[in-house]
Scaffold this active site. Structure first.
Site, PDB file in Angstrom:
ATOM      1  N   HIS A 129      60.932  43.083  30.433  1.00 55.38           N
ATOM      2  CA  HIS A 129      61.294  42.153  31.511  1.00 55.38           C
ATOM      3  C   HIS A 129      60.487  42.458  32.771  1.00 55.38           C
ATOM      4  O   HIS A 129      59.947  41.551  33.411  1.00 55.38           O
ATOM      5  CB  HIS A 129      62.795  42.283  31.778  1.00 55.38           C
ATOM      6  CG  HIS A 129      63.288  41.479  32.934  1.00 55.38           C
ATOM      7  ND1 HIS A 129      63.790  40.198  32.787  1.00 55.38           N
ATOM      8  CD2 HIS A 129      63.375  41.775  34.264  1.00 55.38           C
ATOM      9  CE1 HIS A 129      64.148  39.742  33.984  1.00 55.38           C
ATOM     10  NE2 HIS A 129      63.909  40.682  34.894  1.00 55.38           N
ATOM     11  N   GLU A 130      60.372  43.739  33.131  1.00 52.62           N
ATOM     12  CA  GLU A 130      59.638  44.111  34.342  1.00 52.62           C
ATOM     13  C   GLU A 130      58.135  43.911  34.171  1.00 52.62           C
ATOM     14  O   GLU A 130      57.440  43.492  35.108  1.00 52.62           O
ATOM     15  CB  GLU A 130      59.947  45.565  34.727  1.00 52.62           C
ATOM     16  CG  GLU A 130      61.416  45.848  35.002  1.00 52.62           C
ATOM     17  CD  GLU A 130      62.020  44.938  36.069  1.00 52.62           C
ATOM     18  OE1 GLU A 130      61.273  44.459  36.950  1.00 52.62           O
ATOM     19  OE2 GLU A 130      63.239  44.691  36.013  1.00 52.62           O
ATOM     20  N   HIS A 133      57.507  40.330  34.860  1.00 57.36           N
ATOM     21  CA  HIS A 133      57.467  40.042  36.301  1.00 57.36           C
ATOM     22  C   HIS A 133      56.069  40.316  36.862  1.00 57.36           C
ATOM     23  O   HIS A 133      55.532  39.527  37.647  1.00 57.36           O
ATOM     24  CB  HIS A 133      58.473  40.924  37.044  1.00 57.36           C
ATOM     25  CG  HIS A 133      59.858  40.376  37.112  1.00 57.36           C
ATOM     26  ND1 HIS A 133      60.141  39.067  37.450  1.00 57.36           N
ATOM     27  CD2 HIS A 133      61.074  40.976  36.919  1.00 57.36           C
ATOM     28  CE1 HIS A 133      61.455  38.875  37.450  1.00 57.36           C
ATOM     29  NE2 HIS A 133      62.035  40.021  37.127  1.00 57.36           N
ATOM     30  N   GLU A 194      63.799  35.114  37.145  1.00 56.59           N
ATOM     31  CA  GLU A 194      64.478  36.088  36.289  1.00 56.59           C
ATOM     32  C   GLU A 194      64.557  35.578  34.852  1.00 56.59           C
ATOM     33  O   GLU A 194      64.303  36.321  33.896  1.00 56.59           O
ATOM     34  CB  GLU A 194      65.878  36.382  36.834  1.00 56.59           C
ATOM     35  CG  GLU A 194      65.899  37.186  38.113  1.00 56.59           C
ATOM     36  CD  GLU A 194      65.278  38.565  37.942  1.00 56.59           C
ATOM     37  OE1 GLU A 194      65.445  39.169  36.873  1.00 56.59           O
ATOM     38  OE2 GLU A 194      64.613  39.026  38.879  1.00 56.59           O
TER      39      GLU A 194
END
Length: 263
Positions: A129-130, A133, A194
């Site tokens: 997930h990061e 980003h 997100e």
């Protein structure tokens, strides 16, 4: 034309020009993004910010936890859409259930997050997930939107002041503009980013050989760990609800599994 009105028109025109000039299409998602910061600056911004973090936080780079995060992070980054980014993965020794990504691939996972998810696959969902980003330049996008928001709010104050010549009314307009920007632009867009990182990050972890179903397990556990469920309503939060994330990931799971490459 009065100078004050001319200044208001120039401010509005400048804001419109900035918005038009800085629109770009993300190569991974195809989504249009407003970004004022060139990609060449991402690494420098991220490095500077990470150095500041290291001055104030207990950052681990050579512990067993840090090496575990680095091993998982490098494996996922290697199959991402930008494996050559100057990736750095660290652990912050604080009792916080969180992780974050800075521009240029600087990623931190807090110790409580590492300790809470002993499965590498669940931790891969966090790190994926990061990584997403960073790849999607969400940090630069947020910074750019704040810049544009501040310019627009200043323009509202100038325009109202020029029209009413009332300083108090001008200040009220600026305050209301800030609240509107936060409620209807900044926060919803953060939720969208997100969910976008959930989607791309889960694809990355699957391609790297981590079972994407672990992403659903992660958010179910995150939900169970929260006390009482008394958080902010979803429309006042910068993050989607856990239920929203679980449903969205579950609905797309067949697509993620089709890219799953077990190792």
């Amino acid at each position: 034309m009065p100078i004050s009105k001319f200044k208001a028109q120039i401010t509005a025109a400048g804001a419109a020009l900035l918005l038009t000039a800085c629109m770009t299409t993300n190569e991974v998602t195809g989504r249009s993004q407003f970004i004022t910061i060139p990609p060449s600056q991402d690494a420098a911004l991220g490095l500077e910010a990470m150095n500041e973090v290291k001055k104030t936080a207990d950052v681990e780079t050579n512990t067993a936890d840090a090496k575990r995060v680095q091993r998982i992070g490098r494996r996922i980054a290697a199959i991402s859409d930008n494996p050559g980014m100057p990736w750095e993965f660290v652990v912050i020794d604080e009792d916080v259930l969180n992780a974050w990504a800075l521009p240029g691939g600087k990623i931190a996972v807090y110790k409580k997050m590492v300790d809470s998810f002993t499965s590498d696959e669940e931790l891969a969902a966090v790190i994926g997930h990061e990584i997403a980003h960073a790849i999607l330049r969400h940090g630069a996008e947020k910074m750019s939107r704040v810049q544009a928001q501040n310019m627009a709010i200043a323009g509202v104050g100038v325009a109202v002041g020029a029209t009413t010549e009332d300083q108090q009314m001008s200040q009220i307009a600026v305050t209301l503009g800030a609240l509107a920007a936060q409620g209807f632009v900044q926060l919803p867009h953060s939720r969208a980013m997100e969910l976008e990182a959930d989607d791309v990050g889960t694809r990355y972890m699957a391609r790297a050989g981590y079972d994407p179903r672990a992403a659903v397990r992660l958010w179910k556990k995150m939900k169970a760990m929260k006390d009482g469920g008394g958080g902010q309503p979803a429309w006042l939060s910068t993050h989607p609800t856990d239920d929203q994330r679980i449903k969205r990931l579950s609905d797309k799971m067949d697509s993620y599994l089709s890219e799953y490459n077990p190792r």
